[in-house]
Design a protein around this motif. Structure first.
Motif, mmCIF file in Angstrom:
data_model
loop_
_atom_site.group_PDB
_atom_site.id
_atom_site.type_symbol
_atom_site.label_atom_id
_atom_site.label_comp_id
_atom_site.label_asym_id
_atom_site.label_seq_id
_atom_site.Cartn_x
_atom_site.Cartn_y
_atom_site.Cartn_z
ATOM 1 N N GLU A 157 -24.145 -22.293 -26.319
ATOM 2 C CA GLU A 157 -25.262 -21.339 -26.458
ATOM 3 C C GLU A 157 -25.113 -20.408 -27.522
ATOM 4 O OE1 GLU A 157 -26.347 -19.891 -22.546
ATOM 5 O OE2 GLU A 157 -26.844 -22.017 -21.986
ATOM 6 N N GLU A 158 -23.807 -19.566 -27.538
ATOM 7 C CA GLU A 158 -23.604 -18.814 -28.232
ATOM 8 C C GLU A 158 -23.451 -19.333 -29.905
ATOM 9 O OE1 GLU A 158 -20.207 -16.712 -27.226
ATOM 10 O OE2 GLU A 158 -21.115 -15.504 -25.697
ATOM 11 N N GLU A 159 -22.624 -20.573 -29.898
ATOM 12 C CA GLU A 159 -22.723 -21.206 -31.253
ATOM 13 C C GLU A 159 -24.054 -21.675 -31.721
ATOM 14 O OE1 GLU A 159 -20.008 -24.555 -30.801
ATOM 15 O OE2 GLU A 159 -18.160 -23.228 -30.907
ATOM 16 N N ALA A 160 -25.026 -22.137 -30.781
ATOM 17 C CA ALA A 160 -26.414 -22.487 -31.064
ATOM 18 C C ALA A 160 -26.867 -21.191 -31.708
ATOM 19 C CB ALA A 160 -26.959 -23.044 -29.846
ATOM 20 N N ALA A 161 -26.715 -20.245 -30.843
ATOM 21 C CA ALA A 161 -27.601 -18.827 -31.359
ATOM 22 C C ALA A 161 -27.166 -18.518 -32.486
ATOM 23 C CB ALA A 161 -27.253 -17.847 -30.112
ATOM 24 N N THR A 162 -25.775 -18.313 -32.801
ATOM 25 C CA THR A 162 -25.372 -18.053 -34.203
ATOM 26 C C THR A 162 -25.746 -18.918 -35.378
ATOM 27 O OG1 THR A 162 -23.492 -19.622 -33.652
ATOM 28 C CG2 THR A 162 -23.060 -16.883 -33.265
ATOM 29 N N THR A 163 -25.737 -20.391 -34.939
ATOM 30 C CA THR A 163 -26.399 -21.224 -35.938
ATOM 31 C C THR A 163 -28.012 -20.800 -36.111
ATOM 32 O OG1 THR A 163 -26.630 -22.912 -34.038
ATOM 33 C CG2 THR A 163 -24.637 -23.010 -35.612
ATOM 34 N N GLU A 164 -28.551 -20.739 -35.130
ATOM 35 C CA GLU A 164 -29.983 -20.377 -35.132
ATOM 36 C C GLU A 164 -30.305 -19.073 -35.722
ATOM 37 O OE1 GLU A 164 -31.737 -20.175 -31.419
ATOM 38 O OE2 GLU A 164 -31.309 -22.587 -30.871
ATOM 39 N N GLU A 168 -31.930 -19.026 -39.264
ATOM 40 C CA GLU A 168 -33.053 -18.053 -39.594
ATOM 41 C C GLU A 168 -32.765 -16.958 -40.645
ATOM 42 O OE1 GLU A 168 -33.610 -16.010 -35.962
ATOM 43 O OE2 GLU A 168 -34.464 -17.727 -34.625
ATOM 44 N N GLU A 169 -31.678 -16.485 -40.826
ATOM 45 C CA GLU A 169 -31.185 -15.837 -41.791
ATOM 46 C C GLU A 169 -31.243 -16.566 -43.179
ATOM 47 O OE1 GLU A 169 -27.408 -14.466 -41.166
ATOM 48 O OE2 GLU A 169 -27.756 -12.920 -39.539
ATOM 49 N N SER A 170 -30.784 -17.828 -43.236
ATOM 50 C CA SER A 170 -31.025 -18.575 -44.481
ATOM 51 C C SER A 170 -32.372 -18.892 -44.757
ATOM 52 C CB SER A 170 -30.227 -19.838 -44.319
ATOM 53 O OG SER A 170 -30.783 -20.567 -43.085
ATOM 54 N N THR A 171 -33.100 -18.944 -43.772
ATOM 55 C CA THR A 171 -34.580 -19.259 -43.862
ATOM 56 C C THR A 171 -35.524 -17.991 -44.213
ATOM 57 O OG1 THR A 171 -34.788 -18.936 -41.695
ATOM 58 C CG2 THR A 171 -35.036 -21.411 -42.297
ATOM 59 N N GLU A 172 -34.960 -16.821 -43.847
ATOM 60 C CA GLU A 172 -35.501 -15.374 -44.243
ATOM 61 C C GLU A 172 -34.950 -15.237 -45.467
ATOM 62 O OE1 GLU A 172 -34.316 -12.807 -41.423
ATOM 63 O OE2 GLU A 172 -35.571 -13.480 -39.684
ATOM 64 N N ALA A 173 -33.602 -15.604 -45.862
ATOM 65 C CA ALA A 173 -33.219 -15.374 -47.205
ATOM 66 C C ALA A 173 -34.074 -16.153 -48.409
ATOM 67 C CB ALA A 173 -31.897 -15.580 -47.521
ATOM 68 N N ALA A 174 -34.212 -17.446 -47.796
ATOM 69 C CA ALA A 174 -35.028 -18.432 -48.704
ATOM 70 C C ALA A 174 -36.374 -18.056 -48.757
ATOM 71 C CB ALA A 174 -34.830 -20.046 -47.938
ATOM 72 N N ALA A 175 -36.820 -17.659 -47.603
ATOM 73 C CA ALA A 175 -38.384 -17.018 -47.660
ATOM 74 C C ALA A 175 -38.442 -15.816 -48.770
ATOM 75 C CB ALA A 175 -38.934 -16.634 -46.341
ATOM 76 N N THR A 176 -37.484 -15.075 -48.468
ATOM 77 C CA THR A 176 -37.462 -13.725 -49.277
ATOM 78 C C THR A 176 -37.293 -14.023 -50.846
ATOM 79 O OG1 THR A 176 -35.127 -13.546 -48.897
ATOM 80 C CG2 THR A 176 -36.613 -12.310 -47.580
ATOM 81 N N GLU A 177 -36.367 -15.126 -51.073
ATOM 82 C CA GLU A 177 -36.161 -15.577 -52.478
ATOM 83 C C GLU A 177 -37.402 -16.126 -53.062
ATOM 84 O OE1 GLU A 177 -32.777 -18.296 -52.350
ATOM 85 O OE2 GLU A 177 -31.357 -16.776 -52.185
ATOM 86 N N GLU A 178 -38.092 -17.131 -52.317
ATOM 87 C CA GLU A 178 -39.377 -17.907 -52.442
ATOM 88 C C GLU A 178 -40.415 -16.698 -52.849
ATOM 89 O OE1 GLU A 178 -40.424 -20.497 -49.472
ATOM 90 O OE2 GLU A 178 -38.956 -21.856 -49.946
#
Length: 266
Positions: A157-164, A168-178
């Protein structure tokens, strides 16, 4: 000689008494000479040896249970030895020696029986403890396995949470980049639009300046066309006008000639 019952239900112990045979079992008795507890293993017997022997010599008749107790404690054996002394088979010292030997052997047997019983109880207790310890180990192993599974699930669960979180951070970074790219594109598009908007008034002014010139140029051909049309119209009725004028002139000439003729006639 008999037993009187005491104690609670299913846990009775007995007093060894000398009583009248006509008295009830738990009623009045003459003397108490001992106690018998069958609940222990081996059974606990507390007997006054001398009193029991005296009453036995006096002729008291024991019950079957009391007879077994007296035999177990050596009272009946002493009575048998004293009978041999009376018959002259051996003296009293020999009887005492034999009785002591028998009592020591009996005591050794009783002690061996107690030790055997204690060993059996200890072995059974040890076996139970080993079984309980084995069961506890199995339970501990099962609990450890369950805890390991739970820990693995928690780690998953922790790994899943970290991956999530990473996603999320990557999506947020991609969203911020976009967003930054879109903002930059918007800025880049806004700047030409602003330039176009700024250039539009100039074009409009030029268009406005060019529009009057076009209107003038358009008005000039239109005026020229109107003038030509008027000229054509003026040119067309000139012939009838000239004819009308010629007719009027003829009429006037005729009128003028008419009076002259009248004057001549007169």
């Amino acid at each position: 000689m008999r037993l009187t019952r005491h104690g609670r239900k299913r846990y009775a112990f007995y007093h060894i008494v000398v009583a009248d045979s006509r008295a009830p079992r738990d009623g009045r008795y003459i003397e108490r000479i001992g106690m018998y507890n069958p609940n222990s293993n081996p059974a606990t017997i507390d007997l006054d040896f001398d009193k029991a022997y005296d009453w036995l010599v006096k002729g008291a008749q024991p019950t079957d249970t009391v007879r077994a107790i007296l035999s177990y404690k050596g009272v009946l054996y002493k009575k048998h030895l004293m009978g041999g002394v009376k018959k002259g088979a051996f003296d009293e010292e020999e009887a005492e020696r034999r009785l002591e030997k028998w009592l020591t052997e009996k005591e050794a047997k009783i002690q061996a029986q107690k030790e055997r019983i204690e060993g059996e109880t200890n072995a059974e207790l040890k076996k139970r403890l080993e079984a309980e310890a084995k069961l506890n180990e199995e339970r501990a192993a099962a609990i450890a396995a369950k805890n390991a599974e739970l820990a693995g699930e928690v780690e998953d669960e922790e790994e899943a949470a970290t991956t999530e979180e990473s996603t999320e951070e990557s999506t947020e970074a991609a969203a911020t980049e976009e967003a930054t790219e879109t903002a930059e594109k918007a800025k880049a598009t806004e700047e030409p639009e602003k330039e176009e908007k700024a250039a539009e008034p100039v074009k409009e002014e030029k268009a406005e300046e060019a529009a009057p010139a076009k209107e003038e140029s358009a008005e000039k051909p239109a005026a020229e066309e109107k003038e030509e049309a008027k000229e054509k119209e003026e040119e067309k009725p000139e012939a009838p006008a000239a004819e009308a004028k010629s007719e009027e002139a003829e009429k006037e000439e005729k009128k003028e000639e008419a009076p002259k003729d009248k004057g001549a006639d007169s």
